[in-house]
Design an enzyme around this catalytic site. Structure first.
Site, PDB file in Angstrom:
ATOM      1  N   CYS A  22     114.818  21.756  79.584  1.00 58.47           N
ATOM      2  CA  CYS A  22     113.749  21.585  78.584  1.00 58.47           C
ATOM      3  C   CYS A  22     112.537  22.426  78.964  1.00 58.47           C
ATOM      4  O   CYS A  22     111.392  21.965  78.827  1.00 58.47           O
ATOM      5  CB  CYS A  22     113.339  20.126  78.419  1.00 58.47           C
ATOM      6  SG  CYS A  22     114.644  19.085  77.825  1.00 58.47           S
ATOM      7  N   ASP A  75     100.201  16.446  83.023  1.00 56.30           N
ATOM      8  CA  ASP A  75     101.514  15.852  82.791  1.00 56.30           C
ATOM      9  C   ASP A  75     102.073  15.465  84.158  1.00 56.30           C
ATOM     10  O   ASP A  75     102.510  16.323  84.930  1.00 56.30           O
ATOM     11  CB  ASP A  75     102.411  16.881  82.080  1.00 56.30           C
ATOM     12  CG  ASP A  75     103.867  16.428  81.988  1.00 56.30           C
ATOM     13  OD1 ASP A  75     104.206  15.374  82.552  1.00 56.30           O
ATOM     14  OD2 ASP A  75     104.656  17.155  81.362  1.00 56.30           O
TER      15      ASP A  75
HETATM   16  N1  PMP Z   1     107.147  16.564  81.388  1.00 55.32           N
HETATM   17  C1  PMP Z   1     107.888  16.867  82.463  1.00 55.32           C
HETATM   18  C2  PMP Z   1     107.325  17.758  83.512  1.00 55.32           C
HETATM   19  C3  PMP Z   1     109.163  16.321  82.593  1.00 55.32           C
HETATM   20  O1  PMP Z   1     109.909  16.606  83.667  1.00 55.32           O
HETATM   21  C4  PMP Z   1     109.657  15.456  81.573  1.00 55.32           C
HETATM   22  C5  PMP Z   1     111.050  14.866  81.654  1.00 55.32           C
HETATM   23  N2  PMP Z   1     112.020  15.708  82.157  1.00 55.32           N
HETATM   24  C6  PMP Z   1     108.838  15.182  80.487  1.00 55.32           C
HETATM   25  C7  PMP Z   1     107.587  15.749  80.427  1.00 55.32           C
HETATM   26  C8  PMP Z   1     109.281  14.270  79.393  1.00 55.32           C
HETATM   27  O2  PMP Z   1     109.453  12.969  79.874  1.00 55.32           O
HETATM   28  P1  PMP Z   1     110.085  11.833  78.969  1.00 55.32           P
HETATM   29  O3  PMP Z   1     111.372  12.386  78.448  1.00 55.32           O
HETATM   30  O4  PMP Z   1     110.269  10.691  79.905  1.00 55.32           O
HETATM   31  O5  PMP Z   1     109.120  11.541  77.888  1.00 55.32           O
END
Ligand code: PMP
Length: 405
Positions: free
Chosen positions: A363, A199
């Site tokens: 999150c 990721d």
């Molecule tokens: N993975 C990580 C490590 C993130 O920081 C984020 C966004 N904060 C995401 C996934 C999700 O990204 P998106 O909301 O752009 O899909």
């Protein structure tokens, strides 16, 4: 590297005021601001050559399609993938991971199989796997972290087994800033023939990503976190995986032949791009990557390292402030808590001073649980930030403290 004043002038929003104070934008981990060239690139699509891609024979459609495919090539080169067929456009990191979790689950996962994640994952790299595990009777295994917020590699090696089907980890933690030892993770997984998804949502914008050297099987990221538009993301997958995996969405453009009895699918990468893609955003993303290359990725990394070090020194000197995430290896993100002051109060008061920080669990609830807290204040910096802005934040935190004293 370009002069900082010149860099900041490239980002129109950085010039604005908030509550009559100059904006100090320290929420780059959530989304980054856009340089004028990106705004212009998207604007140009709508103003002068908007036509749905891959569909028409008319001039505008051709021009949009050509520009969209040129963007794919730019992205391929940016992450050093072998082939354009390995670059799939999606809606973002979340879209990419959901897609792979679905397809991989359908194709390979049986009851009792295991997927390894780390404790540092964003919910976007937890929930899609959990949903797949529930559907398929598979199990999630989690690499624990130490008090510095670093994954414990020995524990990861113990989790790898003949039941492991995939490892999916973040390149860097959005909540703590920790950079993970992805090369070690990938090499160990490959030694037992297990593929790895990285990721890259918090990795791509802070250094040079080379998927060939890294040798990851999948790499995903969002355009909006690397100075590009919202609503566009990338899923890189090695051709051998993308060829084997079934599509995760059906619809227009991803097909070869459709009858009511059977449908055959389009070639890569179109097999994974169902419906009208966000081509203006894809074109804007290519412009953002050009911008980053123009500034220089090594220079960006160096500048951000300097800012991180300065901010860490300034904030650690504040009495009662505790930093979460104290690894030697970090992106320019500082997560902290001020003794006896709730993070929302800190965030709201800083906001009134024109300082944008993120508050909450980011999150990443499992990370908060690991430290026994319900959230932090997070300042995520990037190359257009300045030491003066860090001073403003440090002074702002002192003011918050004095208000609660
Ligand atoms: N993975 C990580 C490590 C993130 O920081 C984020 C966004 N904060 C995401 C996934 C999700 O990204 P998106 O909301 O752009 O899909």
């Amino acid at each position: 590297m370009k002069d900082i004043a010149e860099i900041r002038a490239d980002f129109p929003i950085l010039n604005r005021k908030v509550y009559d104070k100059p904006l100090v934008y320290f929420d780059n981990g959530a989304t980054t601001q856009k340089p004028q060239c990106v705004l212009d690139a998207v604007d140009e699509v709508y103003k002068s050559y908007n036509g749905n891609i891959h569909r028409g024979v008319h001039f505008l459609s051709d021009m949009s399609s050509e520009s969209y495919e040129k963007s794919r090539e730019k992205i391929r080169a940016f992450i050093n993938a072998d082939k354009r067929e390995e670059i799939v456009f999606t809606s973002g990191t979340t879209g990419s991971i959901n897609g792979i979790a679905f397809s991989f689950g359908e194709r390979y996962i049986k009851p009792g199989d295991e997927i390894i994640l780390s404790c540092l994952e964003h919910h976007a790299n937890i929930v899609p796997w959990q949903m797949m595990c529930e559907r398929k009777g598979a199990v999630l295994c989690v690499i624990p972290i130490n008090d510095n917020g670093e994954i414990i590699l020995e524990e990861y090696y113990k989790l790898l087994s003949s039941r492991t089907r995939l490892v999916s980890v973040t390149e860097a933690s959005n909540a703590l800033g920790t950079v993970l030892p992805v090369k070690e993770i990938i090499d160990a997984a490959h030694s037992v023939n297990v593929p790895v998804l990285i990721d890259g949502a918090q990795g791509i914008q802070h250094g040079i990503v080379d998927v060939k050297t890294m040798d990851c099987d999948f790499y995903v990221f969002s355009g909006h976190k690397i100075y590009g538009p919202n609503g566009i993301g990338v899923l890189y997958g090695k051709e051998k995986w993308l060829s084997e995996l079934p599509p995760f969405q059906g619809g227009g453009d991803m097909v070869d032949k459709v009858t009511f009895e059977k449908t055959t699918y389009n070639e890569l990468p179109f097999k994974f791009e169902a419906g009208t893609m966000n081509y203006p955003a894809a074109i804007g993303l290519a412009s953002a990557l050009d911008y980053v290359l123009n500034i220089g990725r090594e220079d960006i990394a160096m500048r951000e390292k300097e800012l991180l070090s300065y901010a860490t020194d300034r904030l650690s000197a504040i009495k009662g402030l505790k930093i979460y995430g104290t690894s030697e290896s970090k992106i320019s993100t500082i997560s902290f808590h001020i003794k006896d002051i709730h993070q929302y109060d800190t965030g709201m008061i800083l906001d009134k001073m024109g300082i944008a920080v993120r508050t909450g669990n980011h999150c990443a609830q499992p990370v908060m649980d690991r430290f026994g807290i319900d959230g932090t204040v997070r300042a995520s910096l990037c190359f257009y930030n300045t030491k003066e802005e860090i001073d403003t934040l440090a002074d702002g935190i002192e003011k918050v403290k004095s208000m609660f004293a």
